[in-house]
Every structure is written in C-alpha cells, then in structure tokens.
Design a protein around this motif. Structure first.
Motif, PDB file in Angstrom:
ATOM      1  N   GLU A 104       5.540  -3.120  -7.189  1.00 29.30           N
ATOM      2  CA  GLU A 104       5.640  -2.793  -5.776  1.00 29.30           C
ATOM      3  C   GLU A 104       6.113  -1.364  -5.665  1.00 29.30           C
ATOM      4  O   GLU A 104       7.218  -1.029  -6.113  1.00 29.30           O
ATOM      5  CB  GLU A 104       6.612  -3.729  -5.057  1.00 29.30           C
ATOM      6  N   LEU A 105       5.275  -0.524  -5.114  1.00 31.49           N
ATOM      7  CA  LEU A 105       5.618   0.880  -4.926  1.00 31.49           C
ATOM      8  C   LEU A 105       5.648   1.189  -3.439  1.00 31.49           C
ATOM      9  O   LEU A 105       4.800   0.702  -2.686  1.00 31.49           O
ATOM     10  CB  LEU A 105       4.596   1.781  -5.622  1.00 31.49           C
ATOM     11  N   ASP A 106       6.606   1.978  -3.031  1.00 30.23           N
ATOM     12  CA  ASP A 106       6.677   2.416  -1.644  1.00 30.23           C
ATOM     13  C   ASP A 106       5.771   3.620  -1.448  1.00 30.23           C
ATOM     14  O   ASP A 106       5.402   4.307  -2.418  1.00 30.23           O
ATOM     15  CB  ASP A 106       8.117   2.794  -1.280  1.00 30.23           C
ATOM     16  N   ASP A 107       5.423   3.899  -0.202  1.00 28.98           N
ATOM     17  CA  ASP A 107       4.632   5.092   0.096  1.00 28.98           C
ATOM     18  C   ASP A 107       5.359   6.309  -0.446  1.00 28.98           C
ATOM     19  O   ASP A 107       6.561   6.472  -0.244  1.00 28.98           O
ATOM     20  CB  ASP A 107       4.438   5.253   1.605  1.00 28.98           C
ATOM     21  N   GLY A 108       4.646   7.135  -1.154  1.00 30.95           N
ATOM     22  CA  GLY A 108       5.228   8.336  -1.735  1.00 30.95           C
ATOM     23  C   GLY A 108       5.728   8.153  -3.155  1.00 30.95           C
ATOM     24  O   GLY A 108       5.964   9.136  -3.850  1.00 30.95           O
TER      25      GLY A 108
END
Length: 77
Positions: A15-19
């Motif tokens: 799970e990666l956040d925006d940016g």
C-alpha cells in the motif's frame, strides 16, 4: 515466468500513498523446482548496490523478528 507475474499470482501487494516512490526492491523467494530440490532465489532493482541490499536484508530480518526500530534521517540533523 516473470517475477511480476509470480507476485501477482501470490496476491502480494504494497500500500503506497500518493507521492510515495519505491526506490529499491529486494525480493527473496523459496522455489520448489519441478525437476530438482527446493532453492532460494533473489532479485533486486537495477542499480541497487551491495550496501543497500545488505541494509534491506538486515531491516527485513529485524522487522520479521519484531526488533524493528524505524530510522528517521531527519531526526539526526
């Protein structure tokens, strides 16, 4: 089979956040060969140097053993 296909078939996700940006990846896999013994394979992103590989392995070992203490380089300076 390509690694990305194998990871998809095992339903492995991050799970990666925006940016957020992955900078280095080290994959270690146990493989049961059809015509031989079980083996361990590894792959890294192109350009990942030996020091980074060792750091990823060391951090993973601590994370798995429950001894992970996150390092924040911004706190040192």
């Amino acid at each position: 089979m390509k690694l990305k296909d194998a990871l998809e078939s095992l339903d492995i996700e991050f799970e990666l956040d925006d940016g957020d940006m992955l900078t280095d990846v080290l994959v270690i896999a146990k493989v049961s060969r059809i015509d031989g013994p079980t083996t361990i394979l590894h792959a890294t992103t192109e350009g990942t140097d030996g020091i980074t590989k060792l750091g990823l392995v060391t951090a993973a070992q601590r994370l798995i053993s429950g001894k992970w203490e996150p390092y924040n380089s911004q706190e040192d300076g």
